[in-house]
Design an enzyme around this catalytic site. Structure first.
Site, PDB file in Angstrom:
ATOM      1  N   ASP A   1       0.858  -1.175   0.000  1.00  0.00           N
ATOM      2  CA  ASP A   1       0.000   0.000   0.000  1.00  0.00           C
ATOM      3  C   ASP A   1       0.905   1.240   0.000  1.00  0.00           C
ATOM      4  O   ASP A   1       2.131   1.147   0.102  1.00  0.00           O
ATOM      5  CB  ASP A   1      -0.979  -0.022   1.180  1.00  0.00           C
ATOM      6  CG  ASP A   1      -2.232   0.800   0.869  1.00  0.00           C
ATOM      7  OD1 ASP A   1      -2.174   1.676  -0.028  1.00  0.00           O
ATOM      8  OD2 ASP A   1      -3.274   0.585   1.515  1.00  0.00           O
TER       9      ASP A   1
HETATM   10  C1  NOJ Z   1      -4.142   3.813   0.057  1.00  0.00           C
HETATM   11  C2  NOJ Z   1      -5.307   2.891   0.193  1.00  0.00           C
HETATM   12  O1  NOJ Z   1      -5.244   2.210   1.427  1.00  0.00           O
HETATM   13  C3  NOJ Z   1      -5.420   1.861  -0.920  1.00  0.00           C
HETATM   14  O2  NOJ Z   1      -6.636   1.191  -0.781  1.00  0.00           O
HETATM   15  C4  NOJ Z   1      -5.297   2.520  -2.258  1.00  0.00           C
HETATM   16  O3  NOJ Z   1      -5.451   1.560  -3.274  1.00  0.00           O
HETATM   17  C5  NOJ Z   1      -3.958   3.201  -2.345  1.00  0.00           C
HETATM   18  N1  NOJ Z   1      -3.874   4.219  -1.317  1.00  0.00           N
HETATM   19  C6  NOJ Z   1      -3.707   3.834  -3.705  1.00  0.00           C
HETATM   20  O4  NOJ Z   1      -4.513   4.913  -3.902  1.00  0.00           O
END
Ligand code: NOJ
Length: 739
Positions: A285
């Site tokens: 993430d």
């Molecule tokens: C953080 C989020 O937790 C995740 O779900 C998302 O896909 C990513 N950012 C990218 O935007």
């Protein structure tokens, strides 16, 4: 007969030979590229950077632009729209030594531009066709805009409505969550899993794992749970998505039992790859590799990169640490070349599967972009799913449906908001061409009969607008009060310590009751709220979540009975925040509430144990009768099955849909089992007076769980079986699982 069997066997054999040959060819192509790559180029394929959007349009940080050019960044996210994607792809294809195309990722969660109801609302449809179709529409729009990788589905089970990301999942139940997860993967990647089809995108199962169970419901917080709970409750939806062939997985920000998921080898290698057989690519993430330092498991960036890659984390989203440190880590022997090669193979494999090596501009077709995005058919799909996602929670004296021509006072800031209808995570969705609920009510019921007053805002404490709202209500036959949360109150980093309707919206409701006119509360929110006060004040309550681009029209059609509501809650609504976590599959204690003892039992002394609205609950404008359950046999033998049936009759005056739900309870086992577990559901449609027999097939594997010694399997003995219209309204029988 013999001939047919032979033919089938021949076809199966040739198909599987063909698939093996295809796999081999894919692996050869992957290796042929890998062999040409320098270590630096390999590391570049493990790097993912974001693009920004400025007022003037999309923009990529100059540094990242150079990273693409130098082969140091092989993947981009948040870049979309054909012209822009083509521009970036050209840099990778024309300027780099090996011309390897970029992957383009984006959070296409519930629609790209045509926005569907938020995922929690989609789950409330209990309609897998609708859910799959919504994901497919989202995929086809995203793929038409240059995107080839979505960061969805989110498969995180949650029993905590304080957590803001509850809106992004399918709710509390492992069985429903698994069905929904698989439907979404099939929608995104297509049923025959041909990723090079330009109406599909690569799916990404997230957030692996247990992200939905942060302590206190606070986003990103640590997760602590037993391995049995993890495997019985939290793992199944991820597993279902992987079984549906999802080819990428995103790890969770949180630590799971004190090991951050980003560097959790047990999770990423033992469970994900060795047990679940996952063959795709694992991405971190956002900045999570660097956050290993904050977690306190890495002393510096270099150690963070080492921990992550060695745990099985293939691609680093945004932290820059793979780019900065992997080369040195390999040179020092801390990361093996084999580990790097395997990670790169996984990235190249999906690029081949997406067809990018054959045509890097496959997803860059301006004519298709124009034709597909926000097409009338897509908007119709969004409308139909929105209708099915609304849940009627209360309808005293059949105050709903409204009658056309009734004088309505529509009150509340959310009634005129197109923006909130779209919810959080709306990708490229915007409010242009999105009518608000009030726009649609006025259009349907006529402007003369449909007046509006704001009353109060969705946040804040000003009651200045109350008198005008009361004056408007005085002129009306019925009041439609639209209240709830701002759409940014759910989603990432939007946890709440309190789950009441914010501000003074409910005070306004209380004031309006003094007029003694029927009051319909329309809720817009992305989580279960504490509605105990609203429930005592309103005549009807319609849960509409955030219903998407055609939400206004869908809500209008339900309020006026053009569509009979059929949604059911995919998550429990507690009576107050203190009951959390509250979910229907709780376990019995040694002192259950039903004991006659007046004091020493498991209960609150200031609040009932029961929820305000249970899992699986939702009313209709018609009524249904469920017959007693019949079993084909009350003994279930290994390798066999039994059928459980009920006849459901529409006993009311209008056509309606019902979700027939099957639950079981294992009465005696070597570990404590839940009081109920959903094991099947069917959504059926019935004309007035019509009856349908609904049959479920039960097999022993549906009764399996992690036993005392942590092996997965069944234990013979007695089971209760329930069929009903919600988790707490069921008919009951029993059967035994034989040895
Ligand atoms: C953080 C989020 O937790 C995740 O779900 C998302 O896909 C990513 N950012 C990218 O935007």
């Amino acid at each position: 007969m013999k001939k047919t069997t032979l033919l089938v066997a021949f076809l199966l054999a040739t198909t599987s030979m063909h698939l093996i040959a295809q796999d081999q060819r894919l692996e050869q192509r992957v290796d042929s590229v890998l062999h040409l790559m320098t270590l630096q180029e390999k590391i570049g394929q493990l790097v993912l950077y974001t693009s920004d959007w400025a007022v003037t349009g999309p923009t990529l940080n100059e540094g990242y632009m150079n990273d693409i050019r130098n082969g140091n960044c092989g993947n981009i996210f948040n870049a979309h729209s054909v012209d822009y994607v083509r521009k970036l792809q050209k840099i990778a294809v024309n300027d780099t030594r090996l011309h390897i195309p970029l992957l383009f990722g984006y959070d296409v969660i519930h629609g790209y531009k045509t926005i569907f109801p938020i995922p929690l609302a989609e789950a409330a449809t209990w309609d897998l066709f609708q859910i799959q179709r919504a994901a497919h529409v989202a995929a086809s729009e995203a793929a038409a805009a240059g995107v080839n990788w979505t960061y969805a589905p989110m498969c995180d089970i949650t029993v905590d409505p304080r957590w803001g990301r509850v809106m992004e999942g399918a709710g509390e139940d492992p069985y429903l969550g698994s069905q929904v997860a698989a439907a979404r993967v099939h929608g995104f990647q297509g049923m025959n899993n041909n990723l090079a089809d330009t109406s599909t995108v690569l799916a990404c199962v997230k957030h692996f794992a247990g992200y939905g169970a942060p302590l206190g419901g606070r986003d990103y917080n640590s997760v602590d749970m037993s391995e049995r709970t993890f495997r019985d409750v939290y793992l199944p939806p991820y597993e279902a998505a992987i079984k549906a062939d999802a080819m990428s997985v995103m790890t969770a920000f949180n630590s799971l039992n004190d090991v951050p998921c980003t560097e959790n080898k047990w999770l990423l290698t033992d469970v994900l790859r060795n047990e679940l057989g996952f063959k795709g690519l694992v991405v971190s993430d956002y900045n999570a590799v660097e956050e290993l330092i904050n977690h306190g498991v890495a002393a510096n960036g270099k150690q963070a990169a080492e921990l992550a890659i060695n745990a099985g984390m293939d691609m680093d989203m945004q932290s820059t640490l793979y780019q900065k440190h992997l080369k040195q880590l390999v040179e020092e022997g801390k990361v093996s070349m084999a580990t790097i090669d395997e990670a790169v193979r996984r990235v190249l494999r999906v690029k081949f599967m997406l067809g990018l090596f054959d045509n890097p501009y496959l997803y860059c077709n301006n004519a298709r972009e124009k034709r597909v995005i926000e097409s009338p058919a897509n908007m119709k799909a969004a409308y139909e799913e929105a209708q099915r996602s609304l849940v009627l929670l209360k309808n005293k004296n059949n105050v709903l449906p409204l009658r056309k021509g009734e004088r309505l006072a529509v009150i509340g800031q959310l009634a005129t908001s197109s923006n909130d209808l779209l919810g959080a995570w709306r990708a490229d969705g915007d409010t242009i061409g999105v009518p608000s609920l009030f726009d649609e009510l006025r259009k349907y019921n006529g402007s003369k009969n449909t007046i509006y007053a704001e009353g109060c805002q969705k946040e804040g404490y000003s009651k200045k607008g109350f008198p005008a709202a009361i004056a408007a209500a005085q002129k009306a036959d019925k009041i439609v009060l639209v209240i709830g949360e701002d759409c940014n109150w759910t989603g990432e980093a939007a946890s709440r310590a309190n789950i009441k309707v914010p501000g003074v919206q409910t005070d306004l409701l209380a004031k309006l009751t003094a007029l003694h006119k029927p009051i319909v509360v329309v809720l817009m929110n992305g989580r279960p709220l504490d509605l105990s006060r609203e429930d005592t004040l309103a005549d009807a309550i319609l849960e509409t979540w955030y219903a998407g681009s055609r939400g206004g029209k869908a809500i209008t059609s339900v309020l006026f009975g053009e569509y009979n509501p059929s949604g059911k809650l995919p998550i429990t609504f507690p009576r107050c925040v203190g009951q959390i976590p509250l979910f229907y599959y709780e376990k019995n204690t040694g002192r259950p509430i039903y004991l006659p003892d007046p004091k020493y039992k498991s209960r609150y002394i200031d609040c009932p144990n029961t929820p305000l609205f249970p899992f699986g609950f939702g009313l209709s404008y018609t009524t249904f009768h469920f017959s007693d359950i019949t079993l084909s046999n009350n003994k279930l033998y290994p390798n066999d099955s039994i059928q459980a049936s009920v006849t459901v009759t529409n006993t009311g005056k209008r056509e309606g849909e019902e979700v027939v739900q099957l639950y079981i309870h294992d009465l005696v086992a070597d570990v404590v089992r839940p009081v109920k577990q959903l094991k099947g559901f069917h959504k059926i449609s019935l004309q007035p007076g019509e009856s349908k027999k609904v049959t479920f097939t039960l097999t022993p594997d549906m009764l399996a769980f992690y036993r005392l010694n942590m092996t997965y399997g069944t234990e013979p003995g007695k089971f209760d079986l329930f069929i009903g219209d919600s988790s707490d309204h069921v008919n009951q029988t029993s059967f035994t699982l034989e040895k």
